[in-house]
Design an enzyme around this catalytic site. Sequence first.
Site, PDB file in Angstrom:
ATOM      1  N   HIS A  63       0.856  -1.187   0.000  1.00  0.00           N
ATOM      2  CA  HIS A  63       0.000   0.000   0.000  1.00  0.00           C
ATOM      3  C   HIS A  63       0.892   1.236   0.000  1.00  0.00           C
ATOM      4  CE1 HIS A  63       0.875  -0.628   4.264  1.00  0.00           C
ATOM      5  NE2 HIS A  63       0.427   0.593   4.554  1.00  0.00           N
ATOM      6  N   HIS A  65       1.157   3.955   2.090  1.00  0.00           N
ATOM      7  CA  HIS A  65       1.547   4.724   3.267  1.00  0.00           C
ATOM      8  C   HIS A  65       3.065   4.926   3.253  1.00  0.00           C
ATOM      9  CE1 HIS A  65      -2.290   4.026   5.867  1.00  0.00           C
ATOM     10  NE2 HIS A  65      -2.316   5.179   5.232  1.00  0.00           N
ATOM     11  N   ASP A  67       5.529   4.827   5.347  1.00  0.00           N
ATOM     12  CA  ASP A  67       6.492   3.896   5.943  1.00  0.00           C
ATOM     13  C   ASP A  67       6.693   2.647   5.095  1.00  0.00           C
ATOM     14  OD1 ASP A  67       3.806   3.283   6.728  1.00  0.00           O
ATOM     15  OD2 ASP A  67       4.538   1.957   8.305  1.00  0.00           O
ATOM     16  N   HIS A  68       5.978   2.564   3.983  1.00  0.00           N
ATOM     17  CA  HIS A  68       6.135   1.430   3.069  1.00  0.00           C
ATOM     18  C   HIS A  68       6.689   1.846   1.707  1.00  0.00           C
ATOM     19  CE1 HIS A  68       3.871  -1.619   5.520  1.00  0.00           C
ATOM     20  NE2 HIS A  68       3.511  -0.495   6.103  1.00  0.00           N
ATOM     21  N   HIS A 140      -7.356  -2.092   5.228  1.00  0.00           N
ATOM     22  CA  HIS A 140      -6.562  -1.033   5.843  1.00  0.00           C
ATOM     23  C   HIS A 140      -7.233   0.308   5.551  1.00  0.00           C
ATOM     24  CE1 HIS A 140      -3.122   0.308   7.975  1.00  0.00           C
ATOM     25  NE2 HIS A 140      -2.519   0.906   6.962  1.00  0.00           N
ATOM     26  N   ASP A 211      -0.103  -4.009   5.942  1.00  0.00           N
ATOM     27  CA  ASP A 211      -0.931  -3.605   7.071  1.00  0.00           C
ATOM     28  C   ASP A 211      -2.382  -4.008   6.836  1.00  0.00           C
ATOM     29  OD1 ASP A 211       1.456  -2.445   7.618  1.00  0.00           O
ATOM     30  OD2 ASP A 211       0.703  -0.400   7.791  1.00  0.00           O
ATOM     31  N   HIS A 269       6.316  -5.693  11.430  1.00  0.00           N
ATOM     32  CA  HIS A 269       5.589  -4.435  11.635  1.00  0.00           C
ATOM     33  C   HIS A 269       5.297  -4.257  13.124  1.00  0.00           C
ATOM     34  CE1 HIS A 269       2.606  -1.205  10.762  1.00  0.00           C
ATOM     35  NE2 HIS A 269       3.355  -1.042   9.686  1.00  0.00           N
TER      36      HIS A 269
END
EC number: 3.1.26.11
Length: 313
Positions: A63, A65, A67-68, A140, A211, A269
């Site tokens: 996805h 976000h 942090d990814h 998510h 996530d 995670h």
Amino acid sequence: MEIMFLGTGAGSPARNRNVSSLALKLLDERNEVWLFDCGEGTQHQILRTSIRPRKVNKIFLTHLHGDHIFGLPGFLASRANQGGQEPLTIYGPRGIKEYVQTSLRVTQTHLAYKLIFVELKPGKVFEDKTFRVYCDHLDHRIEAFGFRIEEKDHEGELLNEKAQAAGVPFGPLLGQLKARKMVTLPDGRVLDGNDFVGPDQKGRTLAIFGDTRQTPREVALAEGADVLVHESTFGADESKLARQYYHSTSVQAAKLAKKAGVKKLLLNHISARYVGKMALDLQKQARHIFPNSYVVNDLQDIDIPFVKENSDD
């Protein structure tokens, strides 16, 4: 086949855990490395390993976000600077092409290789003679996916000792036996290649999720997998918080592993709140449900061996 965890933390980098990224090392199988997510600092983590960026030719993003994906533009630039010339395919949700192209354009970064973008939709996203990759939606706050990676079965090996005992001369006839063909020996005997080739070696299956909070779609993606990589942002007593923030607990991941019949559960995670003994507590919680559960750490390398025939392992 090995999984190298480049980042196992949640949200923001922590002292002992970088944000999300893992490398699926397929060097023996394909002489390739596939990345799953590419959080900030991924290229720094790679410098601490034997992975060569030019070997990475596929990147799968769960996805969008930060942090990814915040490490993606830097990794792409470094791959070019370090001699990468082969095309690289990025599989990701809607918006990933715009994100990458905008980053490269604004920073005037020019790559010496071709980028190929595949926008994810549920179903099969890749297949060749050795692997298939499927994805499906998870649950998510934004569009998110989980991946199922299936290695195709390996053909059985030629039973050399049996062939020698049957008097098969070295040369083309051995190749014909390996191809399971009927072979006529110089003395007139006819041999069936099927009798001289061992059973096929069943391929391995991985499920790698980003996530998510619990959703029935996870079960089909994980079913029977040799390894399931699943987030464990929250502890067993935080299920309400996990649902509120669209994440999972260690126990929820373990219940999924048990229900799906996987062989090993790798928990990542991990929230920065869980350090030292607290991180091990997440593992203990999961093991009450699914004994073969492990909380993984940055730069940990997990081998995924073939399952031997008639093995209880």
